[in-house]
Design a protein around this motif. Structure first.
Motif, PDB file in Angstrom:
ATOM      1  N   ARG A 127       0.824  -1.207   0.000  1.00 41.57           N
ATOM      2  CA  ARG A 127       0.000   0.000   0.000  1.00 41.57           C
ATOM      3  C   ARG A 127       0.858   1.256   0.000  1.00 41.57           C
ATOM      4  O   ARG A 127       0.540   2.239  -0.682  1.00 41.57           O
ATOM      5  CB  ARG A 127      -0.919  -0.010   1.222  1.00 41.57           C
ATOM      6  CG  ARG A 127      -1.818   1.218   1.331  1.00 41.57           C
ATOM      7  CD  ARG A 127      -2.762   1.097   2.507  1.00 41.57           C
ATOM      8  NE  ARG A 127      -3.627  -0.069   2.386  1.00 41.57           N
ATOM      9  CZ  ARG A 127      -4.534  -0.410   3.306  1.00 41.57           C
ATOM     10  NH1 ARG A 127      -4.681   0.321   4.396  1.00 41.57           N
ATOM     11  NH2 ARG A 127      -5.282  -1.482   3.124  1.00 41.57           N
ATOM     12  N   LEU A 128       1.936   1.234   0.763  1.00 40.35           N
ATOM     13  CA  LEU A 128       2.807   2.408   0.844  1.00 40.35           C
ATOM     14  C   LEU A 128       3.456   2.703  -0.497  1.00 40.35           C
ATOM     15  O   LEU A 128       3.634   3.873  -0.883  1.00 40.35           O
ATOM     16  CB  LEU A 128       3.875   2.176   1.917  1.00 40.35           C
ATOM     17  CG  LEU A 128       4.785   3.360   2.251  1.00 40.35           C
ATOM     18  CD1 LEU A 128       3.971   4.517   2.778  1.00 40.35           C
ATOM     19  CD2 LEU A 128       5.841   2.938   3.278  1.00 40.35           C
ATOM     20  N   ARG A 129       3.797   1.663  -1.225  1.00 38.01           N
ATOM     21  CA  ARG A 129       4.447   1.849  -2.515  1.00 38.01           C
ATOM     22  C   ARG A 129       3.518   2.550  -3.502  1.00 38.01           C
ATOM     23  O   ARG A 129       3.972   3.373  -4.300  1.00 38.01           O
ATOM     24  CB  ARG A 129       4.883   0.495  -3.077  1.00 38.01           C
ATOM     25  CG  ARG A 129       5.611   0.587  -4.405  1.00 38.01           C
ATOM     26  CD  ARG A 129       6.031  -0.779  -4.917  1.00 38.01           C
ATOM     27  NE  ARG A 129       6.687  -0.687  -6.195  1.00 38.01           N
ATOM     28  CZ  ARG A 129       7.973  -0.416  -6.367  1.00 38.01           C
ATOM     29  NH1 ARG A 129       8.749  -0.220  -5.313  1.00 38.01           N
ATOM     30  NH2 ARG A 129       8.506  -0.348  -7.573  1.00 38.01           N
ATOM     31  N   ARG A 130       2.212   2.245  -3.440  1.00 33.56           N
ATOM     32  CA  ARG A 130       1.263   2.850  -4.363  1.00 33.56           C
ATOM     33  C   ARG A 130       1.244   4.375  -4.197  1.00 33.56           C
ATOM     34  O   ARG A 130       1.283   5.126  -5.162  1.00 33.56           O
ATOM     35  CB  ARG A 130      -0.128   2.266  -4.119  1.00 33.56           C
ATOM     36  CG  ARG A 130      -1.164   2.728  -5.130  1.00 33.56           C
ATOM     37  CD  ARG A 130      -2.550   2.214  -4.779  1.00 33.56           C
ATOM     38  NE  ARG A 130      -2.516   0.791  -4.466  1.00 33.56           N
ATOM     39  CZ  ARG A 130      -3.000   0.272  -3.352  1.00 33.56           C
ATOM     40  NH1 ARG A 130      -3.553   1.067  -2.441  1.00 33.56           N
ATOM     41  NH2 ARG A 130      -2.956  -1.026  -3.143  1.00 33.56           N
ATOM     42  N   TYR A 131       1.193   4.844  -2.947  1.00 38.24           N
ATOM     43  CA  TYR A 131       1.182   6.290  -2.701  1.00 38.24           C
ATOM     44  C   TYR A 131       2.537   6.926  -2.973  1.00 38.24           C
ATOM     45  O   TYR A 131       2.619   8.089  -3.387  1.00 38.24           O
ATOM     46  CB  TYR A 131       0.748   6.567  -1.259  1.00 38.24           C
ATOM     47  CG  TYR A 131      -0.677   6.149  -0.975  1.00 38.24           C
ATOM     48  CD1 TYR A 131      -1.752   6.837  -1.526  1.00 38.24           C
ATOM     49  CD2 TYR A 131      -0.948   5.043  -0.173  1.00 38.24           C
ATOM     50  CE1 TYR A 131      -3.064   6.455  -1.276  1.00 38.24           C
ATOM     51  CE2 TYR A 131      -2.253   4.645   0.088  1.00 38.24           C
ATOM     52  CZ  TYR A 131      -3.297   5.365  -0.462  1.00 38.24           C
ATOM     53  OH  TYR A 131      -4.597   4.962  -0.220  1.00 38.24           O
ATOM     54  N   THR A 132       3.593   6.171  -2.742  1.00 37.52           N
ATOM     55  CA  THR A 132       4.927   6.698  -3.022  1.00 37.52           C
ATOM     56  C   THR A 132       5.132   6.930  -4.512  1.00 37.52           C
ATOM     57  O   THR A 132       5.744   7.921  -4.919  1.00 37.52           O
ATOM     58  CB  THR A 132       6.006   5.726  -2.494  1.00 37.52           C
ATOM     59  OG1 THR A 132       5.794   5.490  -1.103  1.00 37.52           O
ATOM     60  CG2 THR A 132       7.397   6.306  -2.689  1.00 37.52           C
TER      61      THR A 132
END
Length: 395
Positions: free
Chosen positions: A74-79
Motif C-alpha cells: 500500500r505504501l508503494r502505491r502512494y509513493t
C-alpha cells in the motif's frame, strides 16, 4: 523526468548524476568567498528546492528497493504517486530558481521595479509554458484530447478567462491614482476574461460534441497588437516591445490559419491518424516561445543596461530568437523520446518494398500494366518465346 515517465533504465543513473551536480552546486553557492549578495529570493528559494529534491531522492531510493510485501504494497502505491508529482514539478520550480538566479546576479527587481519585473517574468513564462503545452498536445496529446470529450479551445479559453480575471484586479492598486499603463493593463485583462467566456461557450456543439473555435487565437492577436503600441520611456524599449507585439500577433494569426484552413476545424490533419502533423502547426508554438523570451527580457532595468552598452534591438532580438529555437529543439527531443517509448508504432506506408503503390492492400494493376508497356520494346524475340504454358511448363 521523461526518462522516469517511460521507465527507462537510464533514469536512475542520470538522476543520481543530477543529484551529485546539485549537491556540488549548493555548496559552491553557499560556501564560496567570492562576490557576496544581500538577502535575496534566489538564496531563500534554494532551501525549498533542495528539500523537494531530497524528498524526491528518498522516494526514488525506496521505489528502487522494490519492497512490495506487507504494508509496503500500500505504501508503494502512494509513493509512486508522490514521486511522479514531485518529478513533474521539478522542471517548473527549477525554471523559477534559474530566473531568480539571473535576477539576483544582475541586481534587478528591487524597490519600485518589483511590480514590473513580476509582470514581465510571469507573463513571459506563461507564454513559454503555453507554447510547450501546445507542442505536447500537437505531438503526443491528441489521444488525451479525444478522451476528455472537449476541444482544445475549451481549456485554452478557460485559462484565458481565469488569467483575465487576475489581471483585471491586480494591474492597478484600487483606491489609488491611475498611473503609467495601469488602464491599458486592466483593459487587457477585461478583454481576456470576456473573450475567454465566449471561447468556452463556443467550444461545444448543440449536441454536446467538442467544437474548435478561433477565440484563443484572436485574443493572442489582440494582445500582440496592444503590446506593439505599449508606450515606453526608452527608444530601445519601444523597439523591443514592438517586435514582441508583432511576434505575438503572428502567433495568433498562425493559430487562426491553422484551425480554419489547415485543420478545417478538425483535431488533426488526418481523421484516422492523430499523430500526423502539418509543418504549419509548428509555427504557433515557436512564436509563443519567442514572445515569452522577448517579454521576459524587456524590463526597464534590462533596457537601461542594454542602452548603456549600446546594444541594438536587432542584435538583442536575434539572440532571443536563437534561444527560442534551442528551447523548441529541446522540447521536441524530449517529446520524441517519450513517443518512441510509449506510443504504438505508426501504420506502415502503403508502399511495399519495391515501391509499388497498393490499394486496400493489393497492387494497383494500372501501374503494373504501365511498367509492362514501357518494357515491351526491350524484350527480345528470344525472350518472347520463353513464356509459361498453361500446364506450367516453359517452352
Amino acid at each position: 523526468m521523461v526518462l522516469g515517465i517511460v521507465r527507462s533504465r537510464w533514469h536512475f543513473p542520470l538522476q543520481t548524476l543530477g543529484v551529485i551536480f546539485a549537491i556540488v552546486g549548493y555548496f559552491l553557492g553557499h560556501k564560496h568567498r567570492g562576490r557576496q549578495f544581500a538577502p535575496n529570493i534566489h538564496a531563500a528559494f534554494a532551501s525549498t528546492l533542495t528539500a523537494i529534491l531530497a524528498i524526491q531522492v528518498v522516494f526514488g531510493i525506496y521505489l528502487k528497493l522494490h519492497l512490495q510485501r506487507g504494508i509496503h504494497s500500500r505504501l508503494r502505491r502512494y509513493t509512486v504517486i508522490a514521486h511522479g508529482i514531485l518529478g513533474k514539478a521539478l522542471p517548473v520550480v527549477s525554471w523559477v530558481q534559474m530566473l531568480f538566479g539571473g535576477i539576483t546576479a544582475l541586481g534587478f527587481c528591487r524597490d519600485d521595479h518589483l511590480g514590473q519585473c513580476l509582470a514581465h517574468f510571469i507573463m513571459g513564462s506563461a507564454f513559454i509554458g503555453y507554447g510547450i503545452i501546445l507542442t505536447i498536445i500537437l505531438l503526443v496529446g491528441q489521444v488525451w484530447i479525444k478522451r476528455t470529450g472537449r476541444s482544445q479551445e475549451f481549456f485554452d479559453s478557460l485559462l484565458i478567462a481565469a488569467w483575465g480575471c487576475v489581471n483585471t484586479f491586480t494591474e492597478h492598486r484600487w483606491g489609488g491614482p491611475w498611473v503609467k499603463n495601469d488602464l491599458q493593463h486592466t483593459s487587457m485583462g477585461i478583454v481576456w476574461w470576456c473573450a475567454g467566456l465566449l471561447g468556452v461557450w463556443q467550444s461545444r456543439k448543440r449536441d454536446g460534441r467538442p467544437k474548435r473555435n478561433l477565440i484563443p487565437g484572436i485574443v493572442i492577436l489582440i494582445t500582440g497588437w496592444a503590446m506593439s503600441a505599449h508606450p515606453q520611456g526608452l527608444e530601445l524599449s519601444t523597439e523591443v516591445h514592438s517586435v514582441f507585439g508583432f511576434t505575438l500577433m503572428a502567433a495568433g494569426a498562425a493559430r487562426i490559419i491553422e484551425i480554419a484552413f489547415v485543420l478545417k476545424d478538425q483535431n488533426s490533419v488526418s481523421a484516422t491518424d492523430g499523430e500526423e502533423t502539418n509543418s504549419w502547426q509548428y509555427l504557433t508554438p515557436f512564436l509563443l516561445y519567442a514572445s515569452g523570451f522577448i517579454f521576459m527580457s524587456a524590463t526597464e532595468e534590462q533596457m537601461a543596461l542594454l542602452a548603456t552598452a549600446h546594444v541594438s534591438h536587432v542584435s538583442y532580438i536575434l539572440l532571443l530568437y536563437s534561444v527560442s529555437f534551442l528551447l523548441f529543439l529541446f522540447v521536441s527531443l524530449l517529446l520524441h523520446m517519450y513517443a518512441v517509448h510509449t506510443l504504438p508504432p505508426a501504420e506502415p506506408n502503403p508502399t511495399d518494398v519495391e515501391g509499388e503503390m497498393r490499394i486496400n492492400g493489393h497492387a494497383d494493376p494500372s501501374l503494373r500494366d504501365a511498367e509492362e508497356f514501357e518494357l515491351e520494346g526491350l524484350i527480345s524475340d528470344e525472350e518472347e518465346g520463353f513464356v509459361a504454358k498453361p500446364n506450367g511448363r516453359v517452352g
